[in-house]
Design an enzyme around this catalytic site. Sequence first.
Site, PDB file in Angstrom:
ATOM      1  N   GLY A 128       0.906   5.191   1.745  1.00  0.00           N
ATOM      2  CA  GLY A 128       0.348   6.131   2.695  1.00  0.00           C
ATOM      3  C   GLY A 128       0.849   7.536   2.433  1.00  0.00           C
ATOM      4  O   GLY A 128       1.556   7.796   1.458  1.00  0.00           O
ATOM      5  N   ASP A 165      -4.854   9.675  15.201  1.00  0.00           N
ATOM      6  CA  ASP A 165      -5.099   9.339  13.789  1.00  0.00           C
ATOM      7  C   ASP A 165      -5.736   7.961  13.654  1.00  0.00           C
ATOM      8  O   ASP A 165      -5.352   7.175  12.786  1.00  0.00           O
ATOM      9  CB  ASP A 165      -3.797   9.411  12.996  1.00  0.00           C
ATOM     10  CG  ASP A 165      -4.038   9.550  11.487  1.00  0.00           C
ATOM     11  OD1 ASP A 165      -5.149   9.974  11.107  1.00  0.00           O
ATOM     12  OD2 ASP A 165      -3.124   9.260  10.700  1.00  0.00           O
ATOM     13  N   GLY A 197       0.823  -1.204   0.000  1.00  0.00           N
ATOM     14  CA  GLY A 197       0.000   0.000   0.000  1.00  0.00           C
ATOM     15  C   GLY A 197       0.854   1.250   0.000  1.00  0.00           C
ATOM     16  O   GLY A 197       2.072   1.206   0.079  1.00  0.00           O
ATOM     17  N   GLY A 252       4.769   7.506   2.701  1.00  0.00           N
ATOM     18  CA  GLY A 252       5.579   6.512   2.023  1.00  0.00           C
ATOM     19  C   GLY A 252       4.831   5.234   1.733  1.00  0.00           C
ATOM     20  O   GLY A 252       3.638   5.109   2.022  1.00  0.00           O
TER      21      GLY A 252
END
Length: 251
Positions: free
Chosen positions: A23, A139, A21, A26
Site C-alpha cells: 500500500g 478512504d 500486498g 507499507g
Amino acid sequence: MFDFDIIKTATNNFAHDNKLGQGGFGAVYKGMLQDEQEIAVKRLSTTSGQGLEEMKNEIDFIGRLQHKNLVRLLGYCLEGDEKLLVYEFLPNTSLDKFISDPNRRRRLDWQTRVKIIVGIARGIRYLHEDSRLRIVHRDLKASNILLDGNMNPKISDFGLAKLFGNDETERNTNQIVGTFGYMAPEYILHGIFSTKSDVFSYGVLVLEIITGEKESVYREESAEGGDRLSYVRRKFILLRNRRITLVIKSA
C-alpha cells in the site's frame, strides 16, 4: 502490544512469499502466531512521514469499534524504527483483487455481489450512526474492503478517518487526502467532507461491484466527455439488448 520478535517469527522474517500486498504506507504480510492463529501484519514504511500519525489513528478508532463488517485489529508493535499493525487474517484479501482479475471475478455471482454491497452499507451505517463514535472514513475504496472466507466484506484502513461530533454535519480542510476517483466533488474542489463523502465513495464501489470494472474506467470515460452514470447506462443497455437477442435466438 506485540513484541517485534514474535511478529518477525510469525512472518518468517517478513518473507517475500508471505507478502500479501503493498500500500501507500507499507507492505502487508501473512503470518501465523505460535497458537496457530493466522494474522495479517501491516509494516509501515520507515520512510513515510505520515505513517506514525495514521497508525495512531488506526489504533484509536479500530480499537474502540466492533462490528462484523469492520476488520478486527488484534494489536500493534512499536520498536525502534518498526511500526506494525496486526489484524485478523482474511483469506480472500481485498475486493479490488476480484474486480481486476477475470478468473476471480467469476466467483462474484449476483448473490455474492449483493452480499458485499449490503455488508459494506451496514459497516458504513455503523460508523456514521450506530457506534458510540461518529466516524467519517475518508478512504473507502475497493482495496480497503477485505473479504473473509465466506466473501463477507470488512472495511479496513482507518488511517485517514476523522471523528465527528454528534451535532457536526461537515468539516473543511486544506489538505485533500484519499484516492481520486472515489472522492466527492465538494471535497476535491472545496475541501468539504462529511458522512456524505463516504456515501459518494460507496456509490463508486457499488458501480464497480455491479459492472466488474475498476473506477479508473469511469475516469477514462469522463475524460472523453462522459461520466460514471452514462457509462453504466450504456453497459446496461448493451447487456439488455444482448439478453433480448439470446431470448429471440433460443425461441
